[in-house]
Scaffold this motif. Structure first.
Motif, PDB file in Angstrom:
ATOM      1  N   LEU A 176     -42.656 112.542  29.002  1.00  0.00           N
ATOM      2  CA  LEU A 176     -41.942 111.494  28.239  1.00  0.00           C
ATOM      3  C   LEU A 176     -40.435 111.616  28.437  1.00  0.00           C
ATOM      4  O   LEU A 176     -39.723 110.618  28.428  1.00  0.00           O
ATOM      5  N   ARG A 179     -33.149 113.590  13.959  1.00  0.00           N
ATOM      6  CA  ARG A 179     -34.238 113.410  12.997  1.00  0.00           C
ATOM      7  C   ARG A 179     -34.326 114.624  12.071  1.00  0.00           C
ATOM      8  O   ARG A 179     -34.845 114.521  10.963  1.00  0.00           O
ATOM      9  N   LYS A 199     -48.814 120.191  25.043  1.00  0.00           N
ATOM     10  CA  LYS A 199     -47.742 119.464  24.346  1.00  0.00           C
ATOM     11  C   LYS A 199     -46.453 119.493  25.176  1.00  0.00           C
ATOM     12  O   LYS A 199     -45.797 118.465  25.364  1.00  0.00           O
ATOM     13  N   LEU A 257     -44.470 116.238  26.594  1.00  0.00           N
ATOM     14  CA  LEU A 257     -43.091 115.932  26.209  1.00  0.00           C
ATOM     15  C   LEU A 257     -42.182 115.940  27.435  1.00  0.00           C
ATOM     16  O   LEU A 257     -41.213 115.185  27.503  1.00  0.00           O
ATOM     17  N   GLU A 311     -40.611 121.203  19.487  1.00  0.00           N
ATOM     18  CA  GLU A 311     -41.031 121.515  18.112  1.00  0.00           C
ATOM     19  C   GLU A 311     -41.779 122.846  18.060  1.00  0.00           C
ATOM     20  O   GLU A 311     -42.867 122.962  17.488  1.00  0.00           O
ATOM     21  N   HIS A 321     -45.468 116.219  16.985  1.00  0.00           N
ATOM     22  CA  HIS A 321     -46.132 116.648  15.752  1.00  0.00           C
ATOM     23  C   HIS A 321     -47.497 117.251  16.054  1.00  0.00           C
ATOM     24  O   HIS A 321     -48.109 116.943  17.069  1.00  0.00           O
ATOM     25  N   ARG A 330     -43.568 107.469  20.496  1.00  0.00           N
ATOM     26  CA  ARG A 330     -44.652 108.227  21.121  1.00  0.00           C
ATOM     27  C   ARG A 330     -44.266 109.705  21.282  1.00  0.00           C
ATOM     28  O   ARG A 330     -45.042 110.607  20.950  1.00  0.00           O
ATOM     29  N   LEU A 331     -43.063 109.922  21.772  1.00  0.00           N
ATOM     30  CA  LEU A 331     -42.538 111.285  21.897  1.00  0.00           C
ATOM     31  C   LEU A 331     -42.581 112.007  20.552  1.00  0.00           C
ATOM     32  O   LEU A 331     -43.008 113.160  20.449  1.00  0.00           O
ATOM     33  N   ILE A 332     -42.134 111.308  19.523  1.00  0.00           N
ATOM     34  CA  ILE A 332     -42.059 111.912  18.190  1.00  0.00           C
ATOM     35  C   ILE A 332     -43.454 112.245  17.670  1.00  0.00           C
ATOM     36  O   ILE A 332     -43.700 113.322  17.125  1.00  0.00           O
ATOM     37  N   ILE A 372     -42.566 108.086  10.179  1.00  0.00           N
ATOM     38  CA  ILE A 372     -42.730 109.115  11.218  1.00  0.00           C
ATOM     39  C   ILE A 372     -41.491 109.124  12.105  1.00  0.00           C
ATOM     40  O   ILE A 372     -40.931 110.181  12.401  1.00  0.00           O
ATOM     41  N   TYR A 373     -41.045 107.928  12.476  1.00  0.00           N
ATOM     42  CA  TYR A 373     -39.892 107.819  13.383  1.00  0.00           C
ATOM     43  C   TYR A 373     -38.630 108.425  12.759  1.00  0.00           C
ATOM     44  O   TYR A 373     -37.844 109.069  13.445  1.00  0.00           O
ATOM     45  N   THR A 374     -38.468 108.215  11.462  1.00  0.00           N
ATOM     46  CA  THR A 374     -37.239 108.691  10.803  1.00  0.00           C
ATOM     47  C   THR A 374     -37.433 110.054  10.120  1.00  0.00           C
ATOM     48  O   THR A 374     -36.512 110.538   9.467  1.00  0.00           O
ATOM     49  N   GLU A 375     -38.645 110.640  10.284  1.00  0.00           N
ATOM     50  CA  GLU A 375     -38.904 111.950   9.656  1.00  0.00           C
ATOM     51  C   GLU A 375     -38.716 111.881   8.138  1.00  0.00           C
ATOM     52  O   GLU A 375     -38.072 112.732   7.531  1.00  0.00           O
TER      53      GLU A 375
END
Lengths: 404, 404
Positions: free
Chosen positions: A382, A261, A375, A379, A318, B262, B256-258, B315-318
């Motif tokens: 997940l 990503r 966070k 993560l 992140e 953030h 969800r992870l992504i 969001i998924y693909t940034e």
């Protein structure tokens, strides 16, 4: 009550840890043993085998009186920051001493070494940076530079090529730099070599060795000789509910998604990613389907495996260079669990604490370091890619410190 | 050779698409049928059921002569930008006309509507923004504003509450705004309502309806009546290799992870995420374990389900607001597949093309829009969470345009 601190990961808790715990108590003649323990990601830049709650249970069942979380930003940092965060917390917790396991075993050698390197700081650092320009890794450069400055010294010095000696050195350095009164102690490790993946004896194996046996054999009974029954029970319980153990092999499909990503440019903003490693990491992720080949592809003589894994940890969570640079010291004390003695001790020092005591994270949810812990925990869950993992997201808000 | 263009998603290709294809060829008396087709993510903000290569095979087997990829940035955009990208490509491909399916069926009504809204642009836009301030969704506001400006008009107008009419309107608008010579045509859809999830007849069902049957029954034989055998074969082949169909339900653990990597602030930088939706999305991700409850939690009368899904796609693909704002028009023509006639046509126009023809992505890998397509394809494959998905990462570099 007299308290002694130890710095631990317990990944998983084993007989060597038990020995360290018991010897530390004896050596320091302490009533209360406090462990500062990493959360769900560890200093070697890896997800923990089992979560922090399970490892807290292992610790309490083995006799630790109070377990405090080492915040993510320190738990996954290079040795000097890891040590700084941990010693700062133990000092904040009013420990009279801390006791670390080392290959060396003699505190005198550590103190001599600290003195030597402090006195020769300039030439030592110059040698390190000169050596690194030749393209070798930081630990190798340290080691070579150390040989240079110590070559004519007659007092006993520590062998800084050994991983626990390095950590120990940084604990002592941290205690000095933070101007603490906390007394260092050391105990010789019964497993000589951290990297040893063979069985050192009938009952003692390193955590690394134990994890290797576990992943190779995929059978908990194979590691039974090396840990207390209560640890094995906790691992069994974890396996039956969580469905999988934490490892980069398990997390890799998600890590791969996260890397892809990113652009290479944005990867370089993740903490510890440096010197073009963003290119190597991104390129390897495009082609490698599993973790081991991925690591083989990006490994470099400039960086240790551990350092690369820390880059991956920060990419996964992140956590950026910007955040890393803003971090100074822990800003709260978060108990993960305690027995009655630990609870009484905490009660006794409560009014004198300089840091807020976080028993319910909801009340401190604006704390930036704590947000990182939450966070990272989410993560981690997940990453397990199991139904249990999905359910455990947000559990920091729901789970109170464990009491036994 | 005379060519006509169509704009498609084929998710999956069914008898209604076949009807549209055949009627378009007849109505325009064209030798060559060119489909501009979305890649792995669609305009409703969803991952495609099967990848672009499988959908290309379906198209070619059903008689499409040439399939061109609509770049991600347009394929997942709101209707006006989706239409702009598609019509621009068809025009660049020297199509004499384009032919779209609509609930309306009469081109005259579209032209009248376009004229009316162009003439009353100021009052129409004012009405829309006034209505939106009351907190209703953009499509609803459009619809209400449209009722206002059209209330005293006697010529036939298009019902802009129907989804294919809306898209058709935007195709005509795009053809005008881009100053193309390409002739619009329309054909009445045989399935009246896109959202219809029941079986409209023995052999015709909408793609939405077909996907619903497929996911509810989890049985390809249930959708057999509604598509050519070659489409069903392609779905069967996909299922046996890819292990899972693309859907948000499937992708949700990764989404969800992504989201949880953030901060709320950084979520707001993802394209289309606006008006505090970053909070709703982040909060829902902390608690919701599956996609449907997650969507129920964040849905709002200000935004359509589709619009929210587009936020999730980005969001998924940034894909960020910054990137979205920089996009103007497609910058390449990328064939995904062709038959011999399509190949001959491409050969015949090749020297007059204003855009580069991308048959091998490696040669154009610095093109920013193309990078987005490659990234979206990779993330789609990882979203499948199967061994096949892992292997298909990077396949844009390995798969040549399909030829039949």
């Amino acid at each position: 009550m007299k308290a002694t601190g130890i710095v631990v990961e317990y990944n998983p808790f084993h007989n060597g840890h038990l020995h360290h715990l018991e010897q530390s108590r004896v050596k320091t003649d302490s009533e209360v043993m406090i462990a500062v323990m990493s959360g769900n990601f560890l200093q070697r830049g890896e997800p923990a085998l089992v979560d922090k709650w399970t490892r807290t249970k292992m610790a309490l069942n083995a006799g630790v009186d109070l377990v405090i979380e080492l915040p993510y930003a320190f738990a996954t940092a290079q040795a000097s920051d890891f040590a700084k965060g941990a010693i700062f917390l133990l000092d904040a917790l009013k420990c009279k001493s801390f006791c670390f396991g080392s290959e060396e075993g003699s505190l005198r050698a550590f103190l001599h070494t600290y003195e030597l390197l402090t006195e020769n700081e300039a030439s030592y650092n110059l040698a390190i940076s000169t050596l690194m320009k030749e393209g070798i890794s930081y630990p190798k450069a340290l080691n070579e530079a150390y040989k240079l400055v110590s070559k004519d010294v007659s007092v006993p010095l520590v062998d800084l090529s050994k991983p626990n000696n390095i950590l120990g050195y940084h604990y002592i350095e941290a205690a000095q730099m933070l101007h603490t009164q906390i007394q260092p102690k050391t105990i010789q490790r019964v497993v000589a070599d951290y990297h040893d993946d063979a069985k050192a004896s009938e009952t003692i194996a390193s955590a690394t060795g134990i994890r290797k046996i576990l992943f190779d054999d995929n059978d908990l009974s194979a590691i039974k000789p090396f840990m207390p029954t209560t640890s094995l029970d906790a691992l069994n319980e974890w396996q039956s509910t969580a469905d999988s153990f934490g490892s980069w092999e398990r997390f890799y499909p998600l890590l791969r998604l996260i890397i892809l990503r990113h652009t290479k440019e944005s990867l370089a903003q993740c903490a510890e990613v440096t010197e073009g490693m963003e290119n190597a990491i991104w390129n390897a992720a495009t082609t490698c389907i599993t973790f081991q080949p991925f690591m083989e592809k990006i490994k470099s003589k400039r960086f240790t495996w551990t350092r690369i894994q820390r880059m991956l940890t920060h990419i996964y969570t992140e956590f950026t260079w910007k955040q890393l640079r803003e971090i100074e010291l822990p800003t709260y004390i978060r108990p993960l669990g305690m027995n009655q003695k630990g609870q009484a001790y905490l009660q006794s020092i409560k009014k004198d604490l300089q840091l807020p005591l976080v028993s319910r994270v909801a009340a401190s949810k604006d704390n930036k370091l704590l947000q990182l812990d939450i966070k990272a925990a989410n993560l981690y869950y997940l990453g397990l890619q199991s139904s249990y993992g999905q359910q455990m997201v947000g559990s920091d808000f729901r789970i109170a410190p464990i009491r036994i």
